[in-house]
Motif scaffolding. Structure first.
Motif, PDB file in Angstrom:
ATOM      1  N   SER A  15       7.436 -35.830   7.186  1.00  0.00           N
ATOM      2  CA  SER A  15       8.800 -35.382   7.480  1.00  0.00           C
ATOM      3  C   SER A  15       8.743 -34.279   8.537  1.00  0.00           C
ATOM      4  CB  SER A  15       9.429 -34.834   6.195  1.00  0.00           C
ATOM      5  OG  SER A  15      10.476 -33.958   6.519  1.00  0.00           O
ATOM      6  N   ARG A  16       9.636 -34.355   9.523  1.00  0.00           N
ATOM      7  CA  ARG A  16       9.647 -33.328  10.582  1.00  0.00           C
ATOM      8  C   ARG A  16       9.975 -31.958   9.995  1.00  0.00           C
ATOM      9  NH1 ARG A  16       9.471 -36.578  15.257  1.00  0.00           N
ATOM     10  NH2 ARG A  16      10.613 -38.500  15.057  1.00  0.00           N
ATOM     11  N   HIS A  17      10.805 -31.950   8.914  1.00  0.00           N
ATOM     12  CA  HIS A  17      11.183 -30.676   8.306  1.00  0.00           C
ATOM     13  C   HIS A  17       9.964 -29.874   7.875  1.00  0.00           C
ATOM     14  CE1 HIS A  17      15.298 -32.350   7.866  1.00  0.00           C
ATOM     15  NE2 HIS A  17      15.603 -31.077   8.022  1.00  0.00           N
ATOM     16  N   VAL A  56      15.886 -31.259  18.560  1.00  0.00           N
ATOM     17  CA  VAL A  56      16.648 -32.470  18.207  1.00  0.00           C
ATOM     18  C   VAL A  56      15.706 -33.663  18.144  1.00  0.00           C
ATOM     19  CG1 VAL A  56      18.545 -33.998  18.925  1.00  0.00           C
ATOM     20  CG2 VAL A  56      18.615 -31.569  19.531  1.00  0.00           C
ATOM     21  N   ASP A  57      15.842 -34.472  17.127  1.00  0.00           N
ATOM     22  CA  ASP A  57      15.148 -35.770  17.124  1.00  0.00           C
ATOM     23  C   ASP A  57      16.017 -36.781  16.405  1.00  0.00           C
ATOM     24  OD1 ASP A  57      13.148 -37.967  16.971  1.00  0.00           O
ATOM     25  OD2 ASP A  57      11.837 -36.400  17.754  1.00  0.00           O
ATOM     26  N   LYS A  58      15.773 -38.052  16.705  1.00  0.00           N
ATOM     27  CA  LYS A  58      16.694 -39.073  16.169  1.00  0.00           C
ATOM     28  C   LYS A  58      16.460 -39.351  14.693  1.00  0.00           C
ATOM     29  CE  LYS A  58      13.928 -42.532  18.504  1.00  0.00           C
ATOM     30  NZ  LYS A  58      13.748 -42.837  19.893  1.00  0.00           N
ATOM     31  N   GLY A  82      20.438 -38.775  17.778  1.00  0.00           N
ATOM     32  CA  GLY A  82      19.924 -39.221  19.062  1.00  0.00           C
ATOM     33  C   GLY A  82      20.500 -38.362  20.188  1.00  0.00           C
ATOM     34  N   VAL A  83      19.770 -38.283  21.295  1.00  0.00           N
ATOM     35  CA  VAL A  83      20.303 -37.593  22.466  1.00  0.00           C
ATOM     36  C   VAL A  83      20.945 -38.657  23.354  1.00  0.00           C
ATOM     37  CG1 VAL A  83      19.762 -36.166  24.472  1.00  0.00           C
ATOM     38  CG2 VAL A  83      18.466 -35.862  22.353  1.00  0.00           C
ATOM     39  N   GLU A  84      22.226 -38.507  23.615  1.00  0.00           N
ATOM     40  CA  GLU A  84      22.977 -39.519  24.355  1.00  0.00           C
ATOM     41  C   GLU A  84      22.999 -39.223  25.851  1.00  0.00           C
ATOM     42  OE1 GLU A  84      24.304 -42.252  23.157  1.00  0.00           O
ATOM     43  OE2 GLU A  84      25.240 -42.839  25.056  1.00  0.00           O
ATOM     44  N   GLY A 115     -15.579 -36.560  15.247  1.00  0.00           N
ATOM     45  CA  GLY A 115     -14.600 -35.662  15.886  1.00  0.00           C
ATOM     46  C   GLY A 115     -13.239 -36.331  15.939  1.00  0.00           C
ATOM     47  N   LYS A 116     -13.212 -37.601  16.281  1.00  0.00           N
ATOM     48  CA  LYS A 116     -11.933 -38.329  16.355  1.00  0.00           C
ATOM     49  C   LYS A 116     -11.279 -38.389  14.973  1.00  0.00           C
ATOM     50  CE  LYS A 116      -9.321 -41.973  18.171  1.00  0.00           C
ATOM     51  NZ  LYS A 116      -8.797 -42.212  19.505  1.00  0.00           N
ATOM     52  N   LEU A 117     -12.082 -38.680  13.937  1.00  0.00           N
ATOM     53  CA  LEU A 117     -11.503 -38.764  12.592  1.00  0.00           C
ATOM     54  C   LEU A 117     -11.016 -37.390  12.112  1.00  0.00           C
ATOM     55  CD1 LEU A 117     -13.842 -41.265  10.690  1.00  0.00           C
ATOM     56  CD2 LEU A 117     -11.740 -41.724  11.958  1.00  0.00           C
ATOM     57  N   TYR A 153       1.868 -39.674  13.568  1.00  0.00           N
ATOM     58  CA  TYR A 153       0.588 -39.331  14.206  1.00  0.00           C
ATOM     59  C   TYR A 153       0.105 -40.588  14.930  1.00  0.00           C
ATOM     60  CZ  TYR A 153      -4.373 -38.226  14.667  1.00  0.00           C
ATOM     61  OH  TYR A 153      -5.634 -38.016  15.167  1.00  0.00           O
ATOM     62  N   GLN A 154       0.464 -40.676  16.214  1.00  0.00           N
ATOM     63  CA  GLN A 154       0.255 -41.932  16.947  1.00  0.00           C
ATOM     64  C   GLN A 154      -1.220 -42.321  17.136  1.00  0.00           C
ATOM     65  OE1 GLN A 154       3.017 -42.220  20.386  1.00  0.00           O
ATOM     66  NE2 GLN A 154       4.131 -40.553  19.438  1.00  0.00           N
ATOM     67  N   PRO A 155      -2.149 -41.339  17.338  1.00  0.00           N
ATOM     68  CA  PRO A 155      -3.555 -41.770  17.461  1.00  0.00           C
ATOM     69  C   PRO A 155      -4.026 -42.574  16.246  1.00  0.00           C
ATOM     70  CG  PRO A 155      -3.320 -39.504  18.218  1.00  0.00           C
ATOM     71  CD  PRO A 155      -1.994 -39.892  17.610  1.00  0.00           C
ATOM     72  N   LYS A 194      -1.234 -39.554  29.920  1.00  0.00           N
ATOM     73  CA  LYS A 194      -0.228 -39.242  28.900  1.00  0.00           C
ATOM     74  C   LYS A 194      -0.974 -39.268  27.567  1.00  0.00           C
ATOM     75  CE  LYS A 194       3.706 -40.932  31.482  1.00  0.00           C
ATOM     76  NZ  LYS A 194       4.111 -39.580  31.871  1.00  0.00           N
ATOM     77  N   ALA A 195      -1.193 -38.092  26.997  1.00  0.00           N
ATOM     78  CA  ALA A 195      -1.988 -38.003  25.763  1.00  0.00           C
ATOM     79  C   ALA A 195      -1.618 -36.742  25.010  1.00  0.00           C
ATOM     80  CB  ALA A 195      -3.478 -37.984  26.095  1.00  0.00           C
ATOM     81  N   GLY A 196      -1.890 -36.772  23.696  1.00  0.00           N
ATOM     82  CA  GLY A 196      -1.609 -35.614  22.871  1.00  0.00           C
ATOM     83  C   GLY A 196      -2.400 -34.398  23.319  1.00  0.00           C
ATOM     84  N   SER A 197      -3.639 -34.627  23.780  1.00  0.00           N
ATOM     85  CA  SER A 197      -4.460 -33.490  24.230  1.00  0.00           C
ATOM     86  C   SER A 197      -3.834 -32.844  25.460  1.00  0.00           C
ATOM     87  CB  SER A 197      -5.880 -33.965  24.544  1.00  0.00           C
ATOM     88  OG  SER A 197      -5.867 -34.883  25.624  1.00  0.00           O
ATOM     89  N   VAL A 198      -3.290 -33.670  26.337  1.00  0.00           N
ATOM     90  CA  VAL A 198      -2.637 -33.142  27.548  1.00  0.00           C
ATOM     91  C   VAL A 198      -1.406 -32.328  27.146  1.00  0.00           C
ATOM     92  CG1 VAL A 198      -1.487 -33.760  29.717  1.00  0.00           C
ATOM     93  CG2 VAL A 198      -3.479 -35.053  28.940  1.00  0.00           C
ATOM     94  N   GLY A 233       8.384 -34.539  18.628  1.00  0.00           N
ATOM     95  CA  GLY A 233       7.085 -35.199  18.497  1.00  0.00           C
ATOM     96  C   GLY A 233       5.983 -34.164  18.687  1.00  0.00           C
ATOM     97  N   THR A 234       4.877 -34.584  19.301  1.00  0.00           N
ATOM     98  CA  THR A 234       3.717 -33.696  19.437  1.00  0.00           C
ATOM     99  C   THR A 234       4.072 -32.442  20.241  1.00  0.00           C
ATOM    100  OG1 THR A 234       2.386 -35.706  19.495  1.00  0.00           O
ATOM    101  CG2 THR A 234       1.290 -33.666  20.137  1.00  0.00           C
ATOM    102  N   ALA A 235       4.566 -32.623  21.460  1.00  0.00           N
ATOM    103  CA  ALA A 235       4.819 -31.473  22.335  1.00  0.00           C
ATOM    104  C   ALA A 235       5.982 -30.628  21.821  1.00  0.00           C
ATOM    105  CB  ALA A 235       5.105 -31.959  23.759  1.00  0.00           C
ATOM    106  N   GLY A 236       7.089 -31.293  21.419  1.00  0.00           N
ATOM    107  CA  GLY A 236       8.277 -30.554  20.992  1.00  0.00           C
ATOM    108  C   GLY A 236       8.006 -29.706  19.760  1.00  0.00           C
ATOM    109  N   GLY A 253       4.580 -32.926  28.043  1.00  0.00           N
ATOM    110  CA  GLY A 253       4.078 -34.102  27.322  1.00  0.00           C
ATOM    111  C   GLY A 253       4.370 -35.371  28.096  1.00  0.00           C
ATOM    112  N   ASP A 254       4.448 -36.481  27.374  1.00  0.00           N
ATOM    113  CA  ASP A 254       4.557 -37.792  28.021  1.00  0.00           C
ATOM    114  C   ASP A 254       5.825 -37.952  28.851  1.00  0.00           C
ATOM    115  OD1 ASP A 254       2.234 -38.333  26.672  1.00  0.00           O
ATOM    116  OD2 ASP A 254       3.128 -39.715  25.225  1.00  0.00           O
ATOM    117  N   ALA A 255       6.866 -37.175  28.561  1.00  0.00           N
ATOM    118  CA  ALA A 255       8.138 -37.310  29.284  1.00  0.00           C
ATOM    119  C   ALA A 255       8.037 -36.873  30.741  1.00  0.00           C
ATOM    120  CB  ALA A 255       9.228 -36.491  28.582  1.00  0.00           C
TER     121      ALA A 255
END
Ligand SMILES: Cc1cc2nc3c(=O)[nH]c(=O)nc-3n(C[C@H](O)[C@H](O)[C@H](O)COP(=O)(O)OP(=O)(O)OC[C@H]3O[C@@H](n4cnc5c(N)ncnc54)[C@H](O)[C@@H]3O)c2cc1C
Length: 417
Positions: free
Chosen positions: A63-65, A35-37, A78-80, A379-381, A43-45, A299-303, A11-14, A290-292
C-alpha cells in the motif's frame, strides 16, 4: 503562507522525493502533496521473477500509504491535465490542485495497443509481456504450459525501462528450460531493434558472447511492423518474419498520456528537462525525475535513485531562484540476472559506457562489474529488501550518487579507440 510542492506519481521516484523532501523542508513553510491513481505500489524489478515462480505477486506490492512519511498528503486520483502556465493540475475526479513547484514522476508504461496485432486474440494466450504484474502472472501460467517449440523474447522499440530486463528474461528462460529438460526441444530467440545485445559496445560484446555460449539466436535490427497472430509471427518493416509458439514481448514504452495531453512531452510522452538539474526546459517551476524525464540515460530505478539525490540537494535553492549545487551525471547501475544463481552488474553514466572493474568499493568490490558472479545475483535479490526498507523511505544508502572511475578497467576503452 506555506508553499505547495506537488508530486505527480507515487512510484519509485515520487515516493523517494516526497519522503526525502518532507525531512528536508520545514513543514511550516512547505506543504507536500503526492498524487497517484491507486494505492498499490509495485516493486517492478520483481516482475522478472514472477513468471519463473521465484517471487509471488504479493511480494512485489505494498500500500502506498505505508510507504509515505507523516506530513505528506496522499491523494488517490488520476491526473487528467497539467496546466503549467497556470501552475494547476486537474484530477480525474474534477478536483484542481494548485502548486508552487511541481515534480512529474509519472514514469513510463508498456503500450501493446501501439503495435497492430499485439493485443489480438493471442494476447495472454501465446503472446505475453512481463512489464506489468498481470502480464508477468499470466506468463507464469503460459511458461508452465510450454512443452517446447519457438520461444521468442522481443523488444518493440527503445527506450524501454530497465533495458537489460529482456536479456535477463532470456538468460533465466534458458536456465529454466534446461532445468526442466525442455531446452533441447526449444529454439530460444531474442528479437531486438538494436544491432547487438545492448546499446553500449563493450557490454554488448560481453552479453552477445554469453547469448552465443547458451545457443540463443539473436535477430538484430528487427523493427516490428505488426504481429500476425493468426500465423503466430512477428513481421518487421523490412518484411522479415520471426515465427513463435510463445512470444514474450516488451511493448513500446511511453510516458503517461497526461504529459502529451498537457503539451509537456516529446513524441513518446517524456518531459523535456535539463539533463543536469532535471528542471523543465519550458517551465522553471516544473521538474521531471525518473522514467518520465527525457534523459539520455537508462530508465531504471537506480537512475531514479541517483537523480533524486541531485534533485534533493538542489530543490530549495532552485525554488528560491539560486544556482544549483549539484549536477546529475546520468549515473545508472543495473544487475543482470544470467541464470544458474549468477548475475552481472553494469555501472555507467551519460559519458562513460559500462566497463569491467569492481563496485561499490574500488579494487575491493565486493561486486564485480561485467563479470558473472554469485555475489551479483545475491545483490539483486537483496535489493528488494533495500527498496522497501531503505530506498523508498529515503534512508541513507552508502552508494555514491555520482559515477566513479576508480576501480574501473579503462584499458578496453583504449583498445576501442
Ligand atoms: C520488468 C522490470 C524489471 C525492472 N528491473 C529493474 C532493475 O533490476 N533495476 C532497476 O533499477 N530498475 C528496474 N526496473 C525499472 C524500474 O522499476 C523503474 O525504472 C522505476 O520504477 C522508475 O520509477 P518512476 O518513479 O520513474 O516510475 P514508476 O515507479 O513507474 O512510478 C510512476 C507512478 O506514476 C503513476 N501514474 C502514472 N500516470 C499517472 C496518472 N495519469 N495519474 C496518476 N498517477 C499516475 C503510476 O501509477 C506509478 O505509480 C524494472 C522495470 C520492469 C518493468
Amino acid at each position: 503562507m506555506s508553499r505547495r510542492l506537488l508530486v505527480l506519481g507515487a512510484g519509485t521516484a515520487g515516493t523517494m522525493i516526497a519522503n526525502r523532501m518532507r525531512r528536508a523542508l520545514d513543514a511550516r513553510d512547505w506543504q507536500i502533496t503526492i498524487v497517484d491513481k491507486d494505492d498499490v505500489h509495485l516493486y517492478q524489478p520483481g516482475f522478472l521473477f514472477l513468471p519463473f515462480g521465484t517471487y509471488r505477486p504479493e511480494q512485489v506490492r505494498r500500500s502506498r500509504h505505508t510507504l509515505l512519511a507523516d506530513g505528506i498528503d496522499l491523494v488517490l486520483a488520476g491526473v487528467e491535465q497539467i496546466d503549467a502556465p497556470a501552475s494547476t493540475v486537474t484530477l480525474t475526479d474534477g478536483r484542481v490542485l494548485a502548486y508552487d513547484q511541481l515534480v512529474i514522476t509519472t514514469g513510463t508504461s508498456p503500450r501493446p495497443d501501439q503495435t497492430p496485432g499485439m493485443l489480438g486474440e493471442e494476447w495472454r494466450r501465446s503472446i505475453f509481456d512481463f512489464y506489468t504484474v498481470e502480464g508477468a502472472t499470466a506468463l507464469h501460467a503460459g511458461l508452465h504450459g510450454f512443452t517446447g517449440g519457438r520461444l521468442v523474447v522481443h523488444v518493440t522499440e527503445t527506450p524501454i525501462k530497465c533495458p537489460v530486463a529482456p536479456l535477463e528474461f532470456v538468460f533465466l528462460a534458458d536456465a529454466w528450460l534446461r532445468a526442466r529438460g525442455l531446452r533441447g526441444r526449444t529454439e530460444l530467440v531474442l528479437a531486438t531493434p538494436l544491432s547487438g545485445a545492448f546499446t553500449q559496445p563493450i557490454a554488448s560484446e560481453r552479453l552477445g558472447s554469453m547469448l552465443v555460449e547458451r545457443g540463443i539466436q539473436v535477430e538484430t535490427d528487427f523493427l516490428v511492423e505488426h504481429v500476425d497472430d493468426q500465423a503466430k509471427a512477428l513481421v518487421s518493416y523490412d518484411e522479415r518474419q520471426v515465427p513463435f509458439d510463445l512470444l514474450v514481448t516488451v511493448p513500446l514504452n511511453m510516458g503517461a498520456d497526461v504529459i502529451t495531453r498537457s503539451g509537456l512531452g516529446n513524441e513518446l510522452g517524456y518531459v523535456g528537462v535539463d539533463r543536469h538539474t532535471l528542471r523543465s526546459r519550458a517551465h522553471p517551476n516544473v521538474f521531471a525525475v525518473g522514467d518520465a524525464a527525457d534523459l539520455p540515460t537508462s530508465k531504471a530505478g537506480s537512475v531514479a535513485h541517483f537523480a533524486v539525490e541531485t534533485f534533493v540537494r538542489n530543490f530549495a535553492l532552485l525554488a528560491d531562484g539560486h544556482d544549483p549545487v549539484d549536477s546529475f551525471d546520468g549515473h545508472a547501475n543495473c544487475f543482470i540476472e544470467t541464470g544458474h544463481g549468477k548475475g552481472l552488474l553494469i555501472d555507467f553514466d551519460y559519458d562513460t559506457q559500462p566497463l569491467p572493474g569492481t563496485y561499490p568499493l574500488p579494487w575491493v568490490g565486493p561486486l564485480r562489474l561485467l563479470t558473472e558472479t554469485r555475489a551479483n545475483h545475491l545483490g539483486k535479490l537483496a535489493f528488494r529488501w533495500l527498496y522497501w526498507n531503505a530506498l523508498l523511505p529515503g534512508r541513507p544508502i552508502p552508494l555514491p550518487a555520482h559515477m566513479s572511475m576508480r576501480g574501473k578497467d579503462t584499458t578496453l576503452l583504449a583498445d576501442a579507440a
